[in-house]
Scaffold this motif. Structure first.
Motif, PDB file in Angstrom:
ATOM      1  N   SER A  18     -51.537  25.474   1.175  1.00  0.00           N
ATOM      2  CA  SER A  18     -51.329  26.905   2.090  1.00  0.00           C
ATOM      3  C   SER A  18     -51.875  26.979   3.646  1.00  0.00           C
ATOM      4  O   SER A  18     -51.453  27.552   4.492  1.00  0.00           O
ATOM      5  N   VAL A  57     -59.097  29.770   1.426  1.00  0.00           N
ATOM      6  CA  VAL A  57     -58.814  29.865  -0.103  1.00  0.00           C
ATOM      7  C   VAL A  57     -58.370  31.483  -0.034  1.00  0.00           C
ATOM      8  O   VAL A  57     -57.822  31.945  -1.029  1.00  0.00           O
ATOM      9  N   ALA A  58     -58.796  32.193   0.586  1.00  0.00           N
ATOM     10  CA  ALA A  58     -58.571  33.705   0.869  1.00  0.00           C
ATOM     11  C   ALA A  58     -56.903  33.886   1.280  1.00  0.00           C
ATOM     12  O   ALA A  58     -56.366  34.801   0.662  1.00  0.00           O
ATOM     13  N   HIS A  60     -54.840  31.646   0.549  1.00  0.00           N
ATOM     14  CA  HIS A  60     -53.886  31.002  -0.706  1.00  0.00           C
ATOM     15  C   HIS A  60     -53.978  32.296  -1.537  1.00  0.00           C
ATOM     16  O   HIS A  60     -52.643  32.466  -2.367  1.00  0.00           O
ATOM     17  N   LYS A  61     -54.969  33.062  -1.961  1.00  0.00           N
ATOM     18  CA  LYS A  61     -54.998  34.202  -3.013  1.00  0.00           C
ATOM     19  C   LYS A  61     -53.983  35.089  -2.826  1.00  0.00           C
ATOM     20  O   LYS A  61     -53.405  35.696  -3.309  1.00  0.00           O
ATOM     21  N   TRP A  62     -54.102  35.351  -1.244  1.00  0.00           N
ATOM     22  CA  TRP A  62     -53.156  36.629  -0.960  1.00  0.00           C
ATOM     23  C   TRP A  62     -51.688  36.082  -0.948  1.00  0.00           C
ATOM     24  O   TRP A  62     -50.935  37.103  -1.553  1.00  0.00           O
ATOM     25  N   LEU A  64     -50.391  34.117  -3.208  1.00  0.00           N
ATOM     26  CA  LEU A  64     -50.230  34.070  -4.600  1.00  0.00           C
ATOM     27  C   LEU A  64     -49.998  35.651  -5.018  1.00  0.00           C
ATOM     28  O   LEU A  64     -49.023  35.787  -5.931  1.00  0.00           O
ATOM     29  N   ALA A  65     -50.732  36.382  -4.556  1.00  0.00           N
ATOM     30  CA  ALA A  65     -50.457  37.716  -4.731  1.00  0.00           C
ATOM     31  C   ALA A  65     -49.317  38.335  -4.216  1.00  0.00           C
ATOM     32  O   ALA A  65     -48.619  39.590  -4.823  1.00  0.00           O
ATOM     33  N   LYS A  72     -46.711  27.724  -7.331  1.00  0.00           N
ATOM     34  CA  LYS A  72     -47.917  27.938  -7.899  1.00  0.00           C
ATOM     35  C   LYS A  72     -48.610  26.477  -7.940  1.00  0.00           C
ATOM     36  O   LYS A  72     -50.043  26.282  -8.017  1.00  0.00           O
ATOM     37  N   ALA A  76     -54.926  25.474  -1.887  1.00  0.00           N
ATOM     38  CA  ALA A  76     -55.482  26.175  -0.779  1.00  0.00           C
ATOM     39  C   ALA A  76     -55.584  25.373   0.404  1.00  0.00           C
ATOM     40  O   ALA A  76     -55.146  25.777   1.582  1.00  0.00           O
TER      41      ALA A  76
END
Length: 82
Positions: A18, A57-58, A60-62, A64-65, A72, A76
């Protein structure tokens, strides 16, 4: 949920991570530290790595959400690891 625009976040290293832009900048500053041979350049490279890793990492999490069709298997920052 909306779909990811095809022109965004695809191609090159973005197929694997990402934060390909963050990975590129970390690599750039690591090279600068190697070329600089100083404590200051090494400290800056380490600081940049810590900050940009947390941002990657932040982000990447965003992704995914926010996007249900976001791959998937994509990592990150480091392909196949993180």
């Amino acid at each position: 949920m909306c779909s990811i625009p095809r022109s965004c976040l695809y191609g090159g290293m973005f197929d694997y991570v990402s934060g390909a832009n963050f990975l590129g900048e970390i690599t750039e500053w690591a090279g600068f530290a190697l070329a600089g041979h100083s404590v200051h350049s090494s400290a800056f490279a380490v600081f940049t790595t810590v900050v940009l890793t947390s941002r990657a990492v932040a982000h990447h999490k965003w992704y995914l959400a926010k996007f249900e069709d976001y791959p998937k298997s994509r990592k990150a920052l480091i392909p196949f690891l993180l």
